[in-house]
Design a protein around this motif. Structure first.
Motif, PDB file in Angstrom:
ATOM      1  N   ARG A  94      -3.113  19.336  -3.044  1.00 43.64           N
ATOM      2  CA  ARG A  94      -3.828  18.717  -1.925  1.00 43.64           C
ATOM      3  C   ARG A  94      -4.590  17.498  -2.414  1.00 43.64           C
ATOM      4  O   ARG A  94      -5.817  17.507  -2.500  1.00 43.64           O
ATOM      5  CB  ARG A  94      -4.782  19.721  -1.294  1.00 43.64           C
ATOM      6  CG  ARG A  94      -4.071  20.865  -0.630  1.00 43.64           C
ATOM      7  CD  ARG A  94      -5.035  21.766   0.074  1.00 43.64           C
ATOM      8  NE  ARG A  94      -4.296  22.837   0.745  1.00 43.64           N
ATOM      9  CZ  ARG A  94      -4.854  23.890   1.265  1.00 43.64           C
ATOM     10  NH1 ARG A  94      -6.153  24.042   1.197  1.00 43.64           N
ATOM     11  NH2 ARG A  94      -4.115  24.796   1.861  1.00 43.64           N
ATOM     12  N   GLN A  95      -3.888  16.475  -2.755  1.00 52.03           N
ATOM     13  CA  GLN A  95      -4.521  15.227  -3.151  1.00 52.03           C
ATOM     14  C   GLN A  95      -4.700  14.346  -1.918  1.00 52.03           C
ATOM     15  O   GLN A  95      -3.895  14.403  -0.991  1.00 52.03           O
ATOM     16  CB  GLN A  95      -3.660  14.476  -4.182  1.00 52.03           C
ATOM     17  CG  GLN A  95      -3.744  15.005  -5.577  1.00 52.03           C
ATOM     18  CD  GLN A  95      -2.925  16.265  -5.801  1.00 52.03           C
ATOM     19  OE1 GLN A  95      -1.989  16.525  -5.066  1.00 52.03           O
ATOM     20  NE2 GLN A  95      -3.297  17.041  -6.785  1.00 52.03           N
TER      21      GLN A  95
ATOM     22  N   ALA B  87      -6.449   5.575  -6.513  1.00 52.93           N
ATOM     23  CA  ALA B  87      -7.200   5.448  -7.764  1.00 52.93           C
ATOM     24  C   ALA B  87      -6.269   5.668  -8.961  1.00 52.93           C
ATOM     25  O   ALA B  87      -6.378   4.967  -9.980  1.00 52.93           O
ATOM     26  CB  ALA B  87      -8.349   6.446  -7.797  1.00 52.93           C
ATOM     27  N   SER B  88      -5.329   6.596  -8.831  1.00 55.59           N
ATOM     28  CA  SER B  88      -4.356   6.838  -9.901  1.00 55.59           C
ATOM     29  C   SER B  88      -3.429   5.643 -10.080  1.00 55.59           C
ATOM     30  O   SER B  88      -3.050   5.302 -11.207  1.00 55.59           O
ATOM     31  CB  SER B  88      -3.524   8.084  -9.587  1.00 55.59           C
ATOM     32  OG  SER B  88      -4.356   9.199  -9.437  1.00 55.59           O
ATOM     33  N   ILE B  89      -3.067   5.005  -8.979  1.00 51.81           N
ATOM     34  CA  ILE B  89      -2.221   3.806  -9.049  1.00 51.81           C
ATOM     35  C   ILE B  89      -2.955   2.706  -9.810  1.00 51.81           C
ATOM     36  O   ILE B  89      -2.371   2.035 -10.667  1.00 51.81           O
ATOM     37  CB  ILE B  89      -1.827   3.323  -7.641  1.00 51.81           C
ATOM     38  CG1 ILE B  89      -0.852   4.306  -7.002  1.00 51.81           C
ATOM     39  CG2 ILE B  89      -1.212   1.934  -7.669  1.00 51.81           C
ATOM     40  CD1 ILE B  89      -0.583   4.036  -5.536  1.00 51.81           C
TER      41      ILE B  89
ATOM     42  N   ARG C  57       0.860  -1.189   0.000  1.00 52.05           N
ATOM     43  CA  ARG C  57       0.000   0.000   0.000  1.00 52.05           C
ATOM     44  C   ARG C  57       0.891   1.231   0.000  1.00 52.05           C
ATOM     45  O   ARG C  57       1.937   1.251   0.642  1.00 52.05           O
ATOM     46  CB  ARG C  57      -0.880   0.036   1.241  1.00 52.05           C
ATOM     47  CG  ARG C  57      -2.071  -0.874   1.170  1.00 52.05           C
ATOM     48  CD  ARG C  57      -2.975  -0.642   2.365  1.00 52.05           C
ATOM     49  NE  ARG C  57      -3.800   0.537   2.197  1.00 52.05           N
ATOM     50  CZ  ARG C  57      -5.000   0.533   1.633  1.00 52.05           C
ATOM     51  NH1 ARG C  57      -5.488  -0.585   1.182  1.00 52.05           N
ATOM     52  NH2 ARG C  57      -5.696   1.639   1.521  1.00 52.05           N
ATOM     53  N   PRO C  58       0.504   2.276  -0.701  1.00 48.29           N
ATOM     54  CA  PRO C  58       1.320   3.488  -0.690  1.00 48.29           C
ATOM     55  C   PRO C  58       1.264   4.161   0.689  1.00 48.29           C
ATOM     56  O   PRO C  58       0.194   4.291   1.286  1.00 48.29           O
ATOM     57  CB  PRO C  58       0.680   4.370  -1.764  1.00 48.29           C
ATOM     58  CG  PRO C  58      -0.707   3.866  -1.890  1.00 48.29           C
ATOM     59  CD  PRO C  58      -0.664   2.402  -1.564  1.00 48.29           C
TER      60      PRO C  58
ATOM     61  N   LYS D  77      -5.254   3.024 -12.076  1.00 43.50           N
ATOM     62  CA  LYS D  77      -5.290   3.378 -13.490  1.00 43.50           C
ATOM     63  C   LYS D  77      -3.950   3.078 -14.153  1.00 43.50           C
ATOM     64  O   LYS D  77      -3.895   2.538 -15.252  1.00 43.50           O
ATOM     65  CB  LYS D  77      -5.622   4.867 -13.662  1.00 43.50           C
ATOM     66  CG  LYS D  77      -7.058   5.214 -13.417  1.00 43.50           C
ATOM     67  CD  LYS D  77      -7.279   6.699 -13.624  1.00 43.50           C
ATOM     68  CE  LYS D  77      -8.664   7.112 -13.215  1.00 43.50           C
ATOM     69  NZ  LYS D  77      -8.862   8.569 -13.328  1.00 43.50           N
ATOM     70  N   TYR D  78      -2.862   3.445 -13.469  1.00 42.00           N
ATOM     71  CA  TYR D  78      -1.527   3.191 -14.028  1.00 42.00           C
ATOM     72  C   TYR D  78      -1.296   1.691 -14.202  1.00 42.00           C
ATOM     73  O   TYR D  78      -0.787   1.260 -15.237  1.00 42.00           O
ATOM     74  CB  TYR D  78      -0.450   3.785 -13.121  1.00 42.00           C
ATOM     75  CG  TYR D  78       0.945   3.582 -13.662  1.00 42.00           C
ATOM     76  CD1 TYR D  78       1.452   4.435 -14.628  1.00 42.00           C
ATOM     77  CD2 TYR D  78       1.739   2.521 -13.244  1.00 42.00           C
ATOM     78  CE1 TYR D  78       2.714   4.249 -15.158  1.00 42.00           C
ATOM     79  CE2 TYR D  78       3.003   2.321 -13.762  1.00 42.00           C
ATOM     80  CZ  TYR D  78       3.488   3.199 -14.719  1.00 42.00           C
ATOM     81  OH  TYR D  78       4.736   3.007 -15.246  1.00 42.00           O
ATOM     82  N   LEU D  79      -1.660   0.913 -13.201  1.00 39.04           N
ATOM     83  CA  LEU D  79      -1.470  -0.535 -13.278  1.00 39.04           C
ATOM     84  C   LEU D  79      -2.273  -1.134 -14.437  1.00 39.04           C
ATOM     85  O   LEU D  79      -1.771  -1.978 -15.170  1.00 39.04           O
ATOM     86  CB  LEU D  79      -1.856  -1.205 -11.970  1.00 39.04           C
ATOM     87  CG  LEU D  79      -0.948  -0.932 -10.771  1.00 39.04           C
ATOM     88  CD1 LEU D  79      -1.532  -1.559  -9.517  1.00 39.04           C
ATOM     89  CD2 LEU D  79       0.454  -1.429 -11.013  1.00 39.04           C
ATOM     90  N   ASN D  80      -3.504  -0.708 -14.611  1.00 40.35           N
ATOM     91  CA  ASN D  80      -4.344  -1.246 -15.684  1.00 40.35           C
ATOM     92  C   ASN D  80      -3.811  -0.890 -17.064  1.00 40.35           C
ATOM     93  O   ASN D  80      -3.887  -1.700 -17.987  1.00 40.35           O
ATOM     94  CB  ASN D  80      -5.787  -0.771 -15.543  1.00 40.35           C
ATOM     95  CG  ASN D  80      -6.523  -1.484 -14.437  1.00 40.35           C
ATOM     96  OD1 ASN D  80      -6.222  -2.629 -14.128  1.00 40.35           O
ATOM     97  ND2 ASN D  80      -7.465  -0.804 -13.830  1.00 40.35           N
ATOM     98  N   VAL D  81      -3.259   0.306 -17.223  1.00 44.80           N
ATOM     99  CA  VAL D  81      -2.795   0.747 -18.535  1.00 44.80           C
ATOM    100  C   VAL D  81      -1.390   0.247 -18.839  1.00 44.80           C
ATOM    101  O   VAL D  81      -1.124  -0.258 -19.927  1.00 44.80           O
ATOM    102  CB  VAL D  81      -2.848   2.290 -18.637  1.00 44.80           C
ATOM    103  CG1 VAL D  81      -2.224   2.773 -19.929  1.00 44.80           C
ATOM    104  CG2 VAL D  81      -4.273   2.776 -18.529  1.00 44.80           C
ATOM    105  N   TYR D  82      -0.463   0.370 -17.882  1.00 47.98           N
ATOM    106  CA  TYR D  82       0.955   0.158 -18.175  1.00 47.98           C
ATOM    107  C   TYR D  82       1.561  -1.122 -17.598  1.00 47.98           C
ATOM    108  O   TYR D  82       2.662  -1.491 -17.984  1.00 47.98           O
ATOM    109  CB  TYR D  82       1.781   1.341 -17.663  1.00 47.98           C
ATOM    110  CG  TYR D  82       1.534   2.606 -18.433  1.00 47.98           C
ATOM    111  CD1 TYR D  82       2.152   2.827 -19.652  1.00 47.98           C
ATOM    112  CD2 TYR D  82       0.672   3.586 -17.956  1.00 47.98           C
ATOM    113  CE1 TYR D  82       1.934   3.978 -20.376  1.00 47.98           C
ATOM    114  CE2 TYR D  82       0.444   4.748 -18.668  1.00 47.98           C
ATOM    115  CZ  TYR D  82       1.070   4.939 -19.872  1.00 47.98           C
ATOM    116  OH  TYR D  82       0.844   6.078 -20.589  1.00 47.98           O
TER     117      TYR D  82
END
Length: 183
Positions: free
Chosen positions: A120-121, A128-130, A66-67, A132-137
């Protein structure tokens, strides 16, 4: 009132069919032979798959860390285990960070083994960004394996994802590298 005699067939076709059944040798019929042959062939295929292609016959699942995301000042966040995450997915830290900066529309920098992102993320946005990155790349679209590599074709200027488990390849979108100074 008519009396029906069901013991006698009333057509010649039925008589011939009945004789055929009576003339057959007792034992295994063709349907049973075909089913036995099918079961033997299926068992042999499964054994060959297990013997020759272990990753395809026995699915393995790799869990990612987990990040670890913390606030770093009033308008920055720090992703502490960023380098470890990049090593787990076998990607360059520069590529992963550039994806996050483009997706979140912000700037940042890699410091030590962490990623510092301006803005401020929340941790849910980063997770959610992780995904997306995993699914694409990272994740193979054929066998869903994480064991992939990203190859850059210089002539065509595209990235090619190659799966090490099933040897499938696919092109993935290139990242637009911004000329902004990262701080």
């Amino acid at each position: 009132m008519e009396i029906f005699d069901f013991s006698k067939p009333n057509t010649t076709k039925k008589v011939r069919a009945a004789k055929k059944v009576l003339e057959q040798e007792p034992g295994v019929n063709k349907q049973q032979q075909n089913k036995e042959f099918y079961d033997q062939a299926l068992e042999r295929i499964i054994q060959l798959l297990k013997k020759n292609t272990i990753p395809l016959a026995t699915p393995t699942r790799r869990l990612l860390q987990r990040p670890q995301i913390y606030k770093f000042g009033p308008k920055r966040i720090q992703w502490k285990n960023f380098e470890a995450f990049c090593n787990q997915i076998n990607r360059e830290a520069q590529h992963v960070s550039q994806y996050f900066f483009n997706l979140l529309g912000t700037e940042g920098q890699i410091a030590d083994e962490s990623l510092i992102i301006r803005g401020r993320q929340t941790s849910t946005q980063i997770e959610a960004s992780i995904k997306k990155y995993l699914n694409v790349y990272v994740i193979c679209s054929m066998c869903r394996s994480l064991d992939t590599s990203l190859i850059r074709d210089v002539e065509l200027r595209i990235y090619i994802q190659e799966c090490k488990a099933c040897m499938a390849t696919k092109t993935v979108p290139t990242l637009e590298i911004s000329d902004k100074k990262q701080s």
